[in-house]
Write a protein that holds these residues in place. Structure first.
Motif, mmCIF file in Angstrom:
data_model
loop_
_atom_site.group_PDB
_atom_site.id
_atom_site.type_symbol
_atom_site.label_atom_id
_atom_site.label_comp_id
_atom_site.label_asym_id
_atom_site.label_seq_id
_atom_site.Cartn_x
_atom_site.Cartn_y
_atom_site.Cartn_z
ATOM 1 N N GLY A 16 0.799 -1.215 0.000
ATOM 2 C CA GLY A 16 0.000 0.000 0.000
ATOM 3 C C GLY A 16 0.835 1.270 0.000
ATOM 4 N N SER A 17 0.147 2.404 0.098
ATOM 5 C CA SER A 17 0.801 3.703 0.028
ATOM 6 C C SER A 17 0.337 4.613 1.156
ATOM 7 C CB SER A 17 0.481 4.377 -1.312
ATOM 8 O OG SER A 17 0.932 3.616 -2.400
ATOM 9 N N LEU A 18 1.207 5.535 1.505
ATOM 10 C CA LEU A 18 0.882 6.584 2.452
ATOM 11 C C LEU A 18 1.607 7.848 2.026
ATOM 12 C CD1 LEU A 18 1.222 4.968 6.011
ATOM 13 C CD2 LEU A 18 -0.882 5.811 4.972
ATOM 14 N N ARG A 19 1.044 8.993 2.344
ATOM 15 C CA ARG A 19 1.740 10.254 2.135
ATOM 16 C C ARG A 19 1.880 10.969 3.469
ATOM 17 N NH1 ARG A 19 0.426 15.687 -1.420
ATOM 18 N NH2 ARG A 19 -1.092 16.037 0.258
ATOM 19 N N LEU A 20 3.103 11.173 3.865
ATOM 20 C CA LEU A 20 3.391 11.915 5.082
ATOM 21 C C LEU A 20 3.541 13.394 4.744
ATOM 22 C CD1 LEU A 20 6.028 9.596 6.804
ATOM 23 C CD2 LEU A 20 3.514 9.455 6.836
ATOM 24 N N SER A 21 3.067 14.230 5.652
ATOM 25 C CA SER A 21 3.210 15.673 5.494
ATOM 26 C C SER A 21 3.960 16.235 6.688
ATOM 27 C CB SER A 21 1.835 16.339 5.404
ATOM 28 O OG SER A 21 1.108 15.882 4.285
ATOM 29 N N CYS A 22 4.672 17.306 6.437
ATOM 30 C CA CYS A 22 5.437 17.972 7.492
ATOM 31 C C CYS A 22 5.281 19.470 7.304
ATOM 32 C CB CYS A 22 6.900 17.566 7.412
ATOM 33 S SG CYS A 22 8.023 18.552 8.425
ATOM 34 N N VAL A 23 4.664 20.122 8.269
ATOM 35 C CA VAL A 23 4.469 21.564 8.203
ATOM 36 C C VAL A 23 5.431 22.242 9.166
ATOM 37 C CG1 VAL A 23 2.841 23.457 8.482
ATOM 38 C CG2 VAL A 23 2.046 21.256 7.615
ATOM 39 N N VAL A 24 6.093 23.265 8.680
ATOM 40 C CA VAL A 24 6.993 24.054 9.515
ATOM 41 C C VAL A 24 6.292 25.352 9.871
ATOM 42 C CG1 VAL A 24 9.212 25.266 9.637
ATOM 43 C CG2 VAL A 24 9.040 23.047 8.463
ATOM 44 N N HIS A 25 6.132 25.572 11.152
ATOM 45 C CA HIS A 25 5.474 26.770 11.652
ATOM 46 C C HIS A 25 6.525 27.725 12.209
ATOM 47 C CE1 HIS A 25 1.448 24.922 11.500
ATOM 48 N NE2 HIS A 25 2.057 23.814 11.881
ATOM 49 N N GLY A 26 6.304 29.018 11.984
ATOM 50 C CA GLY A 26 7.112 30.025 12.655
ATOM 51 C C GLY A 26 8.166 30.697 11.800
ATOM 52 N N ARG A 27 8.570 30.079 10.718
ATOM 53 C CA ARG A 27 9.574 30.672 9.836
ATOM 54 C C ARG A 27 9.308 30.189 8.411
ATOM 55 N NH1 ARG A 27 14.684 31.198 12.329
ATOM 56 N NH2 ARG A 27 15.541 31.549 10.259
ATOM 57 N N ALA A 28 9.604 31.028 7.476
ATOM 58 C CA ALA A 28 9.569 30.598 6.074
ATOM 59 C C ALA A 28 10.772 29.704 5.826
ATOM 60 C CB ALA A 28 9.613 31.816 5.154
ATOM 61 N N PHE A 29 10.569 28.585 5.179
ATOM 62 C CA PHE A 29 11.629 27.567 5.132
ATOM 63 C C PHE A 29 12.123 27.267 3.724
ATOM 64 C CE2 PHE A 29 9.679 23.119 4.280
ATOM 65 C CZ PHE A 29 8.861 23.617 3.287
#
Length: 126
Positions: A16-29
């Protein structure tokens, strides 16, 4: 203050498949190298994939490169890890990391990254 938050983990059958997400808060990255690592109990955290600010990507092994894809959306301050053809040995807690100092050496080392999320669990059943 920078905060890194992962999501998208879960239980999936082998293949199967999964998509992980990662959000960075507080600074433009947009210029930060970003990495995904994973860890299982009793083992060291290991490198999975990384992406530099210019979009250059790096993967831990040929097998990972053939099945996973790292990408980023700078406008959304988000990095993704699309995982396909998952195997039971991919079971781990997956961590997102930010190299805010842009001190890229190889991109594969835990010590190169300054900010870490708390992880998201991925479990692949056989």
């Amino acid at each position: 203050q920078v905060k890194v938050v992962e999501s998208g983990g879960g239980l999936v059958q082998a293949g199967g498949s999964l998509r992980l997400s990662c959000v960075v808060h507080g600074r433009a990255f947009s210029r930060w190298p970003m990495g995904w690592f994973r860890q299982t109990p009793g083992k060291a955290r290991e490198f999975v994939a990384a992406i530099r600010g210019n979009g250059e990507t790096l993967y831990s092994t040929d097998s990972v490169q053939a099945r996973f894809a790292i990408s980023r959306d700078n406008a959304a301050n988000t990095v993704y890890l699309q995982m396909s053809s998952l195997k039971p040995e991919d079971t781990a807690t997956y961590y997102c990391a930010a190299d805010a100092l842009k001190a890229w050496v190889t991109g594969r080392n835990v010590w190169e990254y300054d900010y870490w999320g708390r992880g998201t669990q991925v479990t692949v059943s056989s």
